[in-house]
Design a protein around this motif. Structure first.
Motif, PDB file in Angstrom:
ATOM      1  N   ILE B  61       0.979  -1.371   0.169  1.00 12.05           N
ATOM      2  CA  ILE B  61      -0.097  -0.136  -0.047  1.00 12.05           C
ATOM      3  C   ILE B  61       1.002   1.079   0.051  1.00 12.05           C
ATOM      4  O   ILE B  61       0.758   2.096  -0.845  1.00 12.05           O
ATOM      5  CB  ILE B  61      -0.973  -0.052   1.312  1.00 12.05           C
ATOM      6  CG1 ILE B  61      -1.890  -1.189   1.329  1.00 12.05           C
ATOM      7  CG2 ILE B  61      -1.551   1.430   1.215  1.00 12.05           C
ATOM      8  CD1 ILE B  61      -2.733  -1.375   2.547  1.00 12.05           C
ATOM      9  N   LEU B  62       1.844   1.312   1.026  1.00 15.96           N
ATOM     10  CA  LEU B  62       2.529   2.728   1.058  1.00 15.96           C
ATOM     11  C   LEU B  62       3.398   2.554  -0.267  1.00 15.96           C
ATOM     12  O   LEU B  62       3.705   3.663  -0.707  1.00 15.96           O
ATOM     13  CB  LEU B  62       3.716   2.493   2.259  1.00 15.96           C
ATOM     14  CG  LEU B  62       2.877   2.898   3.658  1.00 15.96           C
ATOM     15  CD1 LEU B  62       4.014   2.769   4.654  1.00 15.96           C
ATOM     16  CD2 LEU B  62       2.292   4.183   3.572  1.00 15.96           C
ATOM     17  N   GLY B  63       4.034   1.487  -0.646  1.00 17.20           N
ATOM     18  CA  GLY B  63       4.944   1.512  -1.663  1.00 17.20           C
ATOM     19  C   GLY B  63       4.427   2.147  -2.955  1.00 17.20           C
ATOM     20  O   GLY B  63       4.765   2.743  -3.648  1.00 17.20           O
ATOM     21  N   ILE B  64       3.144   1.611  -3.242  1.00 17.52           N
ATOM     22  CA  ILE B  64       2.321   2.080  -4.651  1.00 17.52           C
ATOM     23  C   ILE B  64       2.227   3.313  -4.428  1.00 17.52           C
ATOM     24  O   ILE B  64       2.308   4.214  -5.511  1.00 17.52           O
ATOM     25  CB  ILE B  64       1.165   1.084  -4.870  1.00 17.52           C
ATOM     26  CG1 ILE B  64       1.719  -0.121  -5.242  1.00 17.52           C
ATOM     27  CG2 ILE B  64       0.502   1.682  -5.988  1.00 17.52           C
ATOM     28  CD1 ILE B  64       0.614  -1.473  -5.358  1.00 17.52           C
ATOM     29  N   LEU B 194       6.746  -2.535 -13.868  1.00 16.66           N
ATOM     30  CA  LEU B 194       6.342  -1.906 -14.980  1.00 16.66           C
ATOM     31  C   LEU B 194       6.868  -0.398 -15.021  1.00 16.66           C
ATOM     32  O   LEU B 194       7.016   0.026 -15.986  1.00 16.66           O
ATOM     33  CB  LEU B 194       4.870  -1.935 -14.813  1.00 16.66           C
ATOM     34  CG  LEU B 194       4.267  -3.502 -15.235  1.00 16.66           C
ATOM     35  CD1 LEU B 194       2.650  -3.504 -15.061  1.00 16.66           C
ATOM     36  CD2 LEU B 194       4.497  -3.819 -16.801  1.00 16.66           C
ATOM     37  N   LEU B 195       6.617   0.004 -13.519  1.00 15.60           N
ATOM     38  CA  LEU B 195       7.114   1.573 -13.603  1.00 15.60           C
ATOM     39  C   LEU B 195       8.713   1.648 -13.694  1.00 15.60           C
ATOM     40  O   LEU B 195       9.098   2.727 -14.585  1.00 15.60           O
ATOM     41  CB  LEU B 195       6.564   2.035 -12.213  1.00 15.60           C
ATOM     42  CG  LEU B 195       5.099   2.171 -11.999  1.00 15.60           C
ATOM     43  CD1 LEU B 195       4.774   2.689 -10.656  1.00 15.60           C
ATOM     44  CD2 LEU B 195       4.428   3.283 -13.093  1.00 15.60           C
ATOM     45  N   THR B 196       9.462   0.814 -13.340  1.00 12.30           N
ATOM     46  CA  THR B 196      10.795   0.794 -13.504  1.00 12.30           C
ATOM     47  C   THR B 196      11.061   0.735 -15.050  1.00 12.30           C
ATOM     48  O   THR B 196      11.718   1.516 -15.635  1.00 12.30           O
ATOM     49  CB  THR B 196      11.702  -0.280 -12.874  1.00 12.30           C
ATOM     50  OG1 THR B 196      11.175  -0.385 -11.641  1.00 12.30           O
ATOM     51  CG2 THR B 196      12.937  -0.256 -12.945  1.00 12.30           C
ATOM     52  N   GLY B 272      13.800   7.481  -0.886  1.00  9.34           N
ATOM     53  CA  GLY B 272      14.251   6.373  -2.039  1.00  9.34           C
ATOM     54  C   GLY B 272      15.456   7.300  -2.800  1.00  9.34           C
ATOM     55  O   GLY B 272      16.095   6.295  -3.128  1.00  9.34           O
ATOM     56  N   SER B 273      15.584   8.483  -2.883  1.00 11.74           N
ATOM     57  CA  SER B 273      16.412   8.887  -3.598  1.00 11.74           C
ATOM     58  C   SER B 273      17.842   8.516  -3.071  1.00 11.74           C
ATOM     59  O   SER B 273      18.910   8.740  -3.896  1.00 11.74           O
ATOM     60  CB  SER B 273      16.243  10.504  -4.001  1.00 11.74           C
ATOM     61  OG  SER B 273      16.332  11.111  -2.578  1.00 11.74           O
ATOM     62  N   VAL B 274      17.958   8.475  -1.942  1.00 15.47           N
ATOM     63  CA  VAL B 274      19.450   8.050  -1.488  1.00 15.47           C
ATOM     64  C   VAL B 274      19.912   6.906  -1.862  1.00 15.47           C
ATOM     65  O   VAL B 274      21.090   6.509  -1.389  1.00 15.47           O
ATOM     66  CB  VAL B 274      19.504   8.314   0.148  1.00 15.47           C
ATOM     67  CG1 VAL B 274      19.052   9.646   0.465  1.00 15.47           C
ATOM     68  CG2 VAL B 274      18.472   7.289   0.982  1.00 15.47           C
ATOM     69  N   PHE B 275      19.059   5.919  -2.251  1.00 15.31           N
ATOM     70  CA  PHE B 275      19.484   4.746  -2.742  1.00 15.31           C
ATOM     71  C   PHE B 275      19.896   4.592  -4.214  1.00 15.31           C
ATOM     72  O   PHE B 275      20.614   3.677  -4.837  1.00 15.31           O
ATOM     73  CB  PHE B 275      18.381   3.641  -2.790  1.00 15.31           C
ATOM     74  CG  PHE B 275      17.965   3.208  -1.629  1.00 15.31           C
ATOM     75  CD1 PHE B 275      18.885   2.181  -0.912  1.00 15.31           C
ATOM     76  CD2 PHE B 275      16.891   3.597  -0.913  1.00 15.31           C
ATOM     77  CE1 PHE B 275      18.482   1.814   0.358  1.00 15.31           C
ATOM     78  CE2 PHE B 275      16.691   3.074   0.378  1.00 15.31           C
ATOM     79  CZ  PHE B 275      17.448   2.133   1.307  1.00 15.31           C
ATOM     80  N   SER B 276      19.901   6.092  -4.886  1.00 16.90           N
ATOM     81  CA  SER B 276      20.423   6.263  -6.184  1.00 16.90           C
ATOM     82  C   SER B 276      21.733   6.792  -5.940  1.00 16.90           C
ATOM     83  O   SER B 276      21.888   7.781  -5.307  1.00 16.90           O
ATOM     84  CB  SER B 276      19.524   7.026  -7.082  1.00 16.90           C
ATOM     85  OG  SER B 276      20.251   8.062  -7.839  1.00 16.90           O
ATOM     86  N   THR B 286      12.866   3.901  -4.299  1.00 12.34           N
ATOM     87  CA  THR B 286      11.657   3.835  -3.758  1.00 12.34           C
ATOM     88  C   THR B 286      11.105   2.604  -3.149  1.00 12.34           C
ATOM     89  O   THR B 286      10.780   2.381  -1.933  1.00 12.34           O
ATOM     90  CB  THR B 286      10.264   4.566  -4.449  1.00 12.34           C
ATOM     91  OG1 THR B 286      10.711   5.929  -4.744  1.00 12.34           O
ATOM     92  CG2 THR B 286       9.029   4.597  -3.599  1.00 12.34           C
ATOM     93  N   LEU B 287      11.199   1.586  -4.068  1.00 10.45           N
ATOM     94  CA  LEU B 287      10.978   0.283  -3.651  1.00 10.45           C
ATOM     95  C   LEU B 287      11.851  -0.025  -2.428  1.00 10.45           C
ATOM     96  O   LEU B 287      11.131  -0.694  -1.449  1.00 10.45           O
ATOM     97  CB  LEU B 287      11.135  -0.806  -4.664  1.00 10.45           C
ATOM     98  CG  LEU B 287      11.180  -2.296  -4.615  1.00 10.45           C
ATOM     99  CD1 LEU B 287       9.645  -2.712  -4.408  1.00 10.45           C
ATOM    100  CD2 LEU B 287      11.706  -3.049  -5.606  1.00 10.45           C
ATOM    101  N   LEU B 288      13.266   0.165  -2.368  1.00 15.85           N
ATOM    102  CA  LEU B 288      13.996  -0.113  -1.467  1.00 15.85           C
ATOM    103  C   LEU B 288      13.620   0.438  -0.172  1.00 15.85           C
ATOM    104  O   LEU B 288      13.654  -0.023   1.079  1.00 15.85           O
ATOM    105  CB  LEU B 288      15.492   0.108  -2.008  1.00 15.85           C
ATOM    106  CG  LEU B 288      16.085  -0.809  -2.999  1.00 15.85           C
ATOM    107  CD1 LEU B 288      17.292  -0.514  -3.558  1.00 15.85           C
ATOM    108  CD2 LEU B 288      16.309  -2.505  -2.249  1.00 15.85           C
TER     109      LEU B 288
END
Lengths: 340, 332
Positions: B61-64, B194-196, B272-276, B286-288
């Protein structure tokens, strides 16, 4: 009251305490709560929870009822030598469901869950029960629970409704907060109000009903009632009823602010702030049915201990009596609950 | 940007500096890995397949919702005030779930209930797109206003009550399994995939990044910046209604208080952006981040750390990760 074994001790303690309250209240629960030290002798007969992990899950700890019930459960598990796993969902359904799902992995020796909307949590109760984890509930009568302990909401709703009808002398206009009909305890109390007033055709309910909110329940009720007071001048509302007492608290504050204390309020729980209002000379609070959350919490843990010790003939439901509280007996109720 | 390197003393200690940079760049992933290892070593049953798949399902839920916000941030830029932002996502979920529960309870066909729920999310996305892109209102304020509007509509529809509902779709999402994994986990991972593909491997995605990061250059290159930004709000609205199906399955209907998810969604999308490595918002990041938060909550519970501590520790971890990422921002 299904805790019959408490009755004898309860009666003795009650006489010793010399507490006299409104007729019709359960003697055993009054007495147990009135004399916690006296009750300890009975409590000592409860089997030990040594080496047991008991999950204590609650919808939240932000209001008097659940914070007292939660703390009492934690204390009782520790007192009986067990380890409490404390799960406070902070009144967030997602956190609550996540915690319940994680319990299936965590495999505690038993789960006690307090409050919540049955339609949301019952599918997760089913999974806990299917995983072989004994489930006990407080105020949520689920088919998957071995035992549900709750205030006797039928008698609570009835006592409150009868008090309202008596105060109004069978005639008047009533404003109702009905935001949580889906929460079983609230639904039962509401149905009892309607059942009693059905036979008093001169009691009229103002439509639409108000919706109490979470969070900011008190403030929200206060502003809703303040706004309606302009719409209904003196003589057009006689009473305000709510299934719990935080909306009652907000409504009562609005009535005091507006100088409209001729309107009387009714609710359930016995939150300390509402009991404080009862002591004001011009109080709009006519009555609040006080719960005994600490007693409920202790009894829930004791039921778990008995079950884990092999007593598998526990009743499906354990009812704990509630205390009709008015300006006349507020101090007695405080003493009985151990608040004072 | 490279001139900033000298500010941290790089010229005198090039090797150490490179090492520091590497550490900072991979800091978030390292932190994630460390947390997983600590939980694996200390929390009973943490590594059990059921527990791991439960956490993925719980994160759906939160992820999507956070995917939706990520798309808007990609298209509008990552500046919190002037960049892309959609604060109406949690309210969108609340209204869409209420619409679905109401239609389903009223006996509407499965196809029309699903279609109208998706249409509800798209309409909210279109509204946000119109006010942000069309009227050029700051997204922070515009989506705050739409959030209130949508939350109000939800209250009108539900009267602030829980609407229990049941349908084959919700049963499938709640109880369905494929290859031993819960359906919600599959939904979450498939939407992520799909979004990736859309954002990383399609022309649309490449241009959406260009529009968000370098709007002037994108305009000069002839890209229809407004259309791309509008489309990101549409996709975000769609994510809101997609998440509402997961929510309706999770709660057996629509429930009140969905607005409370907003802060978590915003935190996850920015975390999420700090995982990039280049601190860009991305669906995989964001997934991570969603999984990190999910594993934190799960691990704390399994370790029997009082739930009172969970929020505090989560906050400290987020602060640490964000602080290290801003150090990195100053160094690259």
């Amino acid at each position: 009251m299904s805790q019959n074994r408490d009755f004898d001790i309860g009666r003795r303690a009650l006489l010793g305490a010399g507490v006299t309250l409104a007729a019709g209240l359960g003697l055993s629960s009054l007495a147990r709560a009135a004399t916690p030290s006296g009750a300890a002798s009975d409590d000592s007969a409860v089997p030990s929870l040594a080496g047991k992990r008991i999950a204590i899950s609650t919808v939240g700890t932000s209001i008097y009822f659940d914070s007292r019930a939660f703390a009492a459960q934690v204390e009782e598990v520790k007192r009986l030598g067990g380890t409490p796993i404390t799960l406070d969902a902070g009144r967030n359904d997602k956190a609550m469901v996540t915690q319940l799902q994680n319990l299936v992995t965590q495999k505690p020796d038993a789960v006690i869950h307090t409050l919540g909307t049955l339609s949301i949590i019952d599918p997760w109760f089913k999974r806990i029960a299917a995983a072989g984890i004994p489930l006990f509930t407080i105020e949520v009568p689920s088919q998957y629970a071995i035992n549900t302990i709750s205030a006797d909401n039928w008698s609570t709703g009835l006592i409150l409704a009868k008090k309202l009808v008596a105060d109004l002398r069978g005639k008047g206009r009533v404003l109702v907060f009905n935001g949580f009909y889906g929460v079983p305890s609230c639904g039962i109390r509401y149905d009892q109000l309607k059942l009693v007033t059905k036979f008093y055709p001169q009691i009229e309910f103002i439509e639409p009903e108000l919706r109490d909110a979470i969070p900011n329940t008190v403030q929200d009720a206060r502003s809703q009632v303040a706004a309606l007071l302009n719409k209904y001048p003196k003589g057009e509302i006689d009473a305000i009823w709510a299934a719990w007492d935080l909306p009652q608290l907000g409504a009562s504050q609005a009535l005091i602010d507006a100088g409209r204390t001729e309107i009387k309020t009714y609710g359930v729980d016995g939150t300390p702030e509402v009991l404080d209002l009862l002591k004001r000379p011009d109080t709009p609070v006519a009555a609040v049915v006080s719960q005994q959350p600490a007693l409920i919490g202790r009894l829930a843990v004791q039921n778990v201990a008995r079950y884990l010790a092999g007593e598998h003939d526990l009743p499906k439901e354990t009812f704990v009596e509630t205390l009709l509280t008015t300006a006349n007996n507020v101090d007695d109720v405080r003493r009985i609950r151990g608040d004072a | 940007m490279s001139t900033d390197l000298s500010l941290v003393g790089a010229p005198t200690l090039p090797a150490a500096n490179r090492w520091q940079l590497k550490l900072l760049r991979h800091g978030a992933s390292l932190a994630f890995l460390t947390i997983l290892l600590v939980f694996a070593a200390t929390a009973p049953n943490f590594l059990s397949p059921t527990n791991l798949s439960n956490v993925v399902a719980q994160s759906a839920i939160l992820g999507i919702l956070a995917f939706g916000l990520t798309l808007v941030i990609i298209g509008g830029g990552s500046n919190v005030v002037s960049g892309g932002l959609d604060l109406s996502l949690a309210a969108n979920l609340g209204l869409s779930a209420a619409v679905y529960a109401t239609l389903n309870n009223a006996g509407a066909s499965a196809a029309s209930s699903i279609a109208l729920t998706l249409a509800c999310g798209l309409a909210i996305g279109a509204l946000n797109g119109l006010v942000v892109v069309g009227l050029r209102l700051p997204p922070l304020l515009a989506t705050l206003a739409s959030m209130n509007l949508i939350a109000g509509l939800e209250l009108v529809l539900t009267e602030n009550t829980v609407l229990p509902t049941d349908s084959p779709l919700l049963d499938l999402l709640s109880f369905g399994q494929w290859l031993g994994q819960p359906a919600l986990a599959w939904v979450f991972l498939v939407v992520a995939l799909l979004l990736t593909l859309l954002t990383q491997f399609s022309r649309y995605g490449l241009r959406l990044y260009a529009v968000g990061e370098y709007p002037e250059a994108a305009t000069a290159a002839g890209l229809p910046v407004a259309s791309y930004q509008f489309s990101s709000y549409l996709l975000s609205g769609l994510c809101g209604s997609l998440a509402s199906f997961c929510s309706a399955a999770w709660f057996s209907g629509s429930t009140t208080g969905s607005g409370e998810m907003l802060l978590s969604v915003v935190a996850i999308a920015f975390l999420g952006s700090v995982f990039s490595q280049r601190l860009r918002p991305s669906i995989t990041g964001t997934l991570l981040a969603t999984l990190l938060v999910g594993f934190l909550v799960n691990g704390f519970q399994l370790l029997n750390i009082s739930s009172f501590w969970v929020n505090g520790v989560q906050g400290v971890l987020i602060l640490l990760v964000v602080a290290s990422s801003s150090l990195l921002r100053g160094s690259v």
